[in-house]
Design an enzyme around this catalytic site. Structure first.
Site, PDB file in Angstrom:
ATOM      1  N   SER A  97       0.842  -1.200   0.000  1.00 27.40           N
ATOM      2  CA  SER A  97       0.000   0.000   0.000  1.00 27.40           C
ATOM      3  C   SER A  97       0.877   1.250   0.000  1.00 27.40           C
ATOM      4  O   SER A  97       1.751   1.398  -0.858  1.00 27.40           O
ATOM      5  CB  SER A  97      -0.954  -0.035   1.202  1.00 27.40           C
TER       6      SER A  97
ATOM      7  N   ASP B  43      -5.569  -3.405  -2.845  1.00 26.28           N
ATOM      8  CA  ASP B  43      -4.587  -3.093  -1.810  1.00 26.28           C
ATOM      9  C   ASP B  43      -3.887  -4.358  -1.318  1.00 26.28           C
ATOM     10  O   ASP B  43      -4.525  -5.356  -0.972  1.00 26.28           O
ATOM     11  CB  ASP B  43      -5.287  -2.400  -0.646  1.00 26.28           C
TER      12      ASP B  43
END
Length: 621
Positions: free
Chosen positions: A48, A167
């Protein structure tokens, strides 16, 4: 990682996903670049937002510039009514644009084999590790996929090499390469570099996809700050916290001087390195100078690649400096925080202290701004939806069968509209509305009547008829002056005044103005000629037995308004015997009375009765 495995040449860094808390990673990166740059030669992992920091460390991006970019994104998010949830705020779009600017042209070559990014495949939610990149666009796509949070950043996941990913923190928020991996997390827990939270005695925690998070009050605040950015002051403290935590870890591993040694204010005057050291730590522009200055302060210090067991403590170190953590409250970390890292926060604070921000600090202004933002939120949603549809149409080319379906649907709708139009007659119905007073009497205005009289537009047939009527009136006046027409004349079966008034054009206009029309219909015939059909009321039954009764009707029928008289169309063949009263047709402001078969012209009208009557005796406008 344990202290036994703390060999610098084997250490790999791993940055966890943390959203807007990546400013903590910026402080950690600043400490590593300044005191232990040799750690950047190995692999760096990230998930991320941590992948952005890892990419910046490998490509040599200026940490100060990267911090300014983070603060810029935070400022744009906080300027919206609903923060990053506002439809006009495109988080990934801003990050992509900034990465395209700050990354060098050969960034993908530098990151291949060294940058490890954690992704989550959208189809089966399995974790995927990427460490090879073909171009800068390929590298940026991998970072965007690792940062995409479903619903928070959008609905459609981005693609990396044709496959949709989300993500990386969903499947592995703290990627581990081997046992020598140094974990970095902005949450207090069991990570190697993390906030200690000395004021909390909580022993409970949770493991979020590889990231250890303790149940502390500050961690609750950090969890909210991940997705909802905080103020500039809070971000500044987070960055300083990351710098101090990283420096404490490097000190424990023997890769940097002790924190207490860095804060010593009095150094032996015989040691020239002391003055050089203080100057270098105030400038902090060259990491090599800092590393070179730290060595003379040690009595016998091994190189950065040596084992931790061969490290000897400095001359001013105590017995517990290298064995226990020193709380940040006991040292002044900000005194040796790099000045180049202070500049982005100082600029951001200066921007917030403008006159406009001062006005926005008032509670009433903030409430008004929030109310306006909420009121226009539906329009922003509609605008964002239109933009998304436009982008989708630009990216996706619809197949031909869809275009044919839409074209057929449009043709069907237009055809139905045309069919509905043909069912209705194109006409206008005018109903006269007379103004009355409180007693119900009609209000007359001579001025308005004159103006309305002037505004009447006559057709060619009406003009000819008007000339004929005026010629007849002129003849009657001449006969009256000559004495040939008198009220007692036996040939005159009509009252001279009534005949004059009924047959005159002025009387027709006065009659139409003083009597309200029950119905007036304007239409066009097959020759596209405008015609008028009107219905008026009559108060008496008028039989057609004799011409005298018909003449009497001319005298008194104009004053009554109690009985409806049906008026047939010109082409209707209605027998006169079936009608109890003569039909009154008003065309172009004239009244024409149909006579019965027994009626005879008295010869006083001034019109030759032997002349053939035209088929259409009515006057049209």
């Amino acid at each position: 990682m344990t202290m036994i495995n703390s060999r610098p040449e084997l250490m790999n860094l791993s940055f966890s996903g943390c959203g807007f808390l990546c400013v903590y990673h910026a402080g950690v990166a600043a400490a590593i670049k300044e005191y232990a740059p040799e750690l950047l030669q190995n692999k760096i992992l990230g998930a991320s937002a941590g992948s952005i920091v890892a990419c910046g460390l490998i490509t040599g991006v200026c940490i100060s510039h990267a911090t300014s970019t983070i603060l810029k994104v935070v400022s744009q998010a906080r300027s919206r009514t609903f923060g990053p949830l506002h439809p006009e705020f495109n988080l990934l779009g801003i990050v992509r644009d900034e990465l395209e600017v700050i990354l060098p042209p050969n960034a993908y070559e530098m990151c291949t084999g060294r940058l490890v990014i954690s992704l989550t495949r959208w189809s089966d939610h399995e974790n995927v590790i990427i460490d090879e990149y073909r171009s800068n666009a390929d590298l940026i796509d991998a970072i965007m996929c690792s940062c995409f949070i479903p619903l928070y950043c959008g609905i459609t996941p981005p693609k990396f090499r044709g496959v949709q990913y989300i993500d990386g923190g969903v499947s592995d928020n703290q990627p581990i390469y081997d046992e020598h991996t140094v974990t970095v997390s902005p949450f207090s827990g069991e990570s190697d570099i993390c906030p200690p939270d000395w004021d909390s005695g909580s022993m409970l925690g949770v493991d979020f996809n590889g990231t250890s998070i303790r149940f502390t009050t500050r961690n609750m605040f950090r969890l909210m700050a991940c997705l909802w950015p905080r103020s500039t002051d809070d971000l500044s403290r987070m960055c300083l916290q990351g710098f101090g935590d990283a420096l404490r870890f490097l000190t424990k591993c023997g890769l940097a001087p002790c924190i207490r040694c860095l804060t010593i204010q009095t150094i032996d005057a015989n040691e020239p390195a002391g003055r050089v050291s203080s100057e270098c730590f105030s400038e902090n522009d060259d990491a090599k100078k800092v590393t070179h200055v730290a060595v003379p302060r040690m009595k016998k210090r091994a190189s950065a690649n040596a084992l931790n067991s061969f490290r000897t403590r400095g001359e001013s170190e105590c017995e517990t400096c290298g064995d226990s953590d020193i709380p940040l409250e006991e040292v002044n970390i900000q005194s040796f925080f790099p000045s180049i890292m202070k500049k982005p926060f100082e600029d951001a604070v200066a921007a917030e202290r403008s006159v406009f921000q001062y006005m926005m600090s008032f509670r009433l202004v903030r409430y008004a701004t929030t109310a306006m933002g909420i009121s226009k939120f539906p329009f922003d949603m509609a605008l964002a939806f239109v933009k998304k549809v436009h982008q989708y149409l630009d990216m996706v080319s619809p197949p031909r069968w869809i275009m044919l379906k839409f074209r057929g649907l449009a043709d069907f709708i237009l055809g139905e509209v045309e069919k509905q139009k043909s069912r209705y007659t194109n006409f206008s119905c005018l109903v006269a509305v007379a103004e009355t007073d409180s007693f119900g009497s009609v209000l007359a205005s001579s001025t308005m009547e004159k103006e309305e009289h002037k505004e009447i537009e006559l057709s060619e047939d009406a003009k000819k008829e008007m000339i004929l009527l005026r010629e007849r009136d002129r003849r009657r006046k001449l006969l009256k002056k000559a004495g040939k027409i008198t009220p007692n004349n036996s040939e005159n079966q009509f009252d001279e005044t009534s005949v004059y008034d009924v047959d005159s054009f002025e009387h027709v206009i006065d009659f139409t103005k003083s009597h309200e029309a029950l119905y007036e219909f304007h239409y066009r015939d097959e020759n596209q000629v405008m015609k008028t059909f009107g219905l008026f009321t009559d108060s008496q039954q008028r039989p057609y037995s004799s011409a005298s009764q018909h003449q009497h009707h001319h005298t008194k029928s104009l004053g009554g308004t109690s009985r409806l008289v049906h008026v047939p169309e010109e082409d209707e063949d209605a027998p006169l015997s079936a009608v109890s009263a003569p039909a009154v047709i008003f065309h172009g402001g004239q009244e024409i009375v149909e006579l019965g078969e027994s009626d005879k012209d008295s010869g006083l009208s001034g019109i030759d009765t032997k002349r053939k009557v035209p088929d259409e005796p009515t006057t049209r406008f």
